[in-house]
Scaffold this active site. Structure first.
Site, short mmCIF file in Angstrom:
data_model
loop_
_atom_site.label_atom_id
_atom_site.label_comp_id
_atom_site.label_asym_id
_atom_site.label_seq_id
_atom_site.Cartn_x
_atom_site.Cartn_y
_atom_site.Cartn_z
N TYR A 118 -2.27 19.36 -21.28
CA TYR A 118 -3.36 19.07 -20.35
C TYR A 118 -2.86 18.06 -19.34
O TYR A 118 -2.17 17.10 -19.70
CB TYR A 118 -4.56 18.49 -21.11
CG TYR A 118 -5.65 17.98 -20.20
CD1 TYR A 118 -6.71 18.80 -19.83
CD2 TYR A 118 -5.61 16.68 -19.67
CE1 TYR A 118 -7.71 18.35 -18.98
CE2 TYR A 118 -6.60 16.22 -18.82
CZ TYR A 118 -7.65 17.06 -18.48
OH TYR A 118 -8.63 16.62 -17.63
N GLU A 206 -7.23 19.35 -12.01
CA GLU A 206 -7.21 19.47 -13.47
C GLU A 206 -6.45 20.73 -13.81
O GLU A 206 -6.88 21.83 -13.46
CB GLU A 206 -8.63 19.52 -14.03
CG GLU A 206 -8.63 19.42 -15.55
CD GLU A 206 -10.04 19.39 -16.15
OE1 GLU A 206 -10.90 20.20 -15.74
OE2 GLU A 206 -10.27 18.54 -17.03
#
Ligand code: GDP
Ligand code: MN
Length: 397
Positions: A118, A206
């Site tokens: 991530y 993101e």
């Protein structure tokens, strides 16, 4: 301004960030053409078909599927295009899918399992600095990771005077447990990602997942990108990326007429001049036990035409049960605003079916109050802020 995955990836790639490559398609035929083109460019024979909507969690909702040949590309694309995709981030009825991204399969079977990380780049509001947030636990809900295993989330803050320093990029790669070529690839990835964030004037990147392929390449497989709207004048080419189909229609309409409107869940419509007063008005409604239906800053010129436009926008929300007008007459005279409200009200006839509470303070406030009180309309005037909020509650009760 939020972007689709394919647009976000275009921006990333333009700054040298390695991405899972793909082409966007509006129809199953275009999807097949895109797949053929991708095969030529990348040599891939497997593809992922990915719904393009402004919401995450698409994989879970059936909006991301693997196709192992051109026939499957066609059938999957025809399933996904036109569907109402329901994910944890969409409204309960889902969001219509108008287009898909046909991407190369990058999870090809290899010597080792691909690893998903991530990574996000965003503003740390406490320190006022850009921050890279990253984790070994990619591909899953980062909220769950934050809750259950917060020690697996790392952050790297960047001094704006120096930008991201090489040792910081290496620390990211180290904390992700990488070595050898993958380590080098990750430092390159982070460096170009930061450059892309700053130069595109983004407010959020993101990337979940960032993928380490079985042959040690580091790729952005997903991309959620938000551009700071205040910087759009510097990026004429990004303006065309706005997809109005993804935005609240009333907000789109308000923007077109130069009004600052944000849709909210409550039942008290608000018309206020000045963003600060609008925020304070929403607070006050909450404190009095109500719930604002919107944020609306009508700006400096609250004349009859503008007031009417604002009323019409507010009333598009069927939840609105009362409207609170809270205007401070500093430059604009209160009696002019009051006349504007009365004129707009009369002009709109039956369109207004809810009580209106008006608080006007400032120049000629007393004349304004008289105007409202003598209008014979269902408009209640208030002098004090609290009185206005209480009157709203009283008419709702
Ligand atoms: P999201 O569900 O909206 O976050 O969409 P993502 O772009 O993150 O994709 C969801 C999931 O699809 C990823 O976490 C992967 O597990 C899977 N996926 C994405 N690209 C590929 C691919 O090239 N091959 C395979 N087999 N799976 C993929
Ligand atoms: Mn994702």
């Amino acid at each position: 301004m939020n972007l689709h995955e394919y647009q976000g990836k275009e921006i990333l790639a333009s700054f040298g960030v390695q991405i899972q490559r793909g082409l966007v398609a509006q129809t199953p035929e275009e999807a097949v053409t895109a797949a053929k083109q991708l095969s030529k460019e990348t040599g891939t024979s497997w593809f992922v078909i990915k719904a393009q909507i402004h919401a995450g969690g698409r994989g879970k909702g059936g909006g991301v599927k693997l196709a192992k040949n051109l026939e499957e590309v066609s059938t999957i694309a025809s399933q996904i295009i036109g569907m109402d995709l329901i994910t944890p981030q969409t409204p309960p009825e889902g969001k219509p899918v108008h287009q898909v991204l046909v991407a190369e399969d990058v999870y090809y079977p290899g010597a080792s399992e691909p690893d998903e990380y991530y990574m996000s780049v965003l503003l740390n509001r406490a320190s006022g600095r850009t921050m890279i947030m990253y984790s070994t636990e990619g591909g899953v809900d980062i909220e769950t990771v934050a809750e259950e295993t917060p020690h697996l989330i790392f952050t790297e803050e960047i001094d704006p005077a120096t930008g991201l320093l090489p040792f910081q990029a290496r620390r990211v790669a180290f904390n992700l447990g990488l070595s050898g070529n993958a380590f080098k690839e990750m430092t390159r990835f982070v460096t170009s990602l930061y450059k892309a964030y700053v130069n595109s004037d983004s407010s959020l990147f993101e990337i979940n997942p960032v993928l380490k392929t079985s042959d040690d390449k580091i790729l952005a497989v997903d991309a959620k990108v938000s551009i700071d709207e205040n910087a759009l004048f510097r990026h004429k080419d990004y303006k065309a990326m706005r997809d109005l189909r993804e935005e609240n229609p009333v907000e789109v309409e308000a923007r077109a007429v130069g009004l600052n409107y944000v849709d909210l869940d409550g039942n008290v419509g608000c018309m206020v001049n000045g963003a600060g007063l609008a925020m304070a008005t929403m607070d006050l409604i909450k404190q009095a036990g109500g719930d604002p239906a919107n944020f609306l800053d009508v700006g400096g010129t609250a004349d009859a035409a503008r007031v009417e436009t604002a009323f019409r926008l507010i009333l598009k929300d069927p939840n609105v049960k009362a409207i609170l007008v809270n205007i401070f007459g500093g430059i604009v005279r209160c009696d002019r605003v009051a006349q504007g409200i009365v004129d707009a009200y009369k002009n709109m006839g039956d369109a207004i079916q809810v009580p209106i509470i008006v608080r006007l303070q400032g120049t000629n406030a007393d004349i304004a109050k008289e105007l409202i009180d003598n209008s014979g309309l269902e408009v209640h005037s208030a002098v004090e802020f609290q009185e206005a909020a209480d009157k709203v509650q009283a008419v709702l009760a």
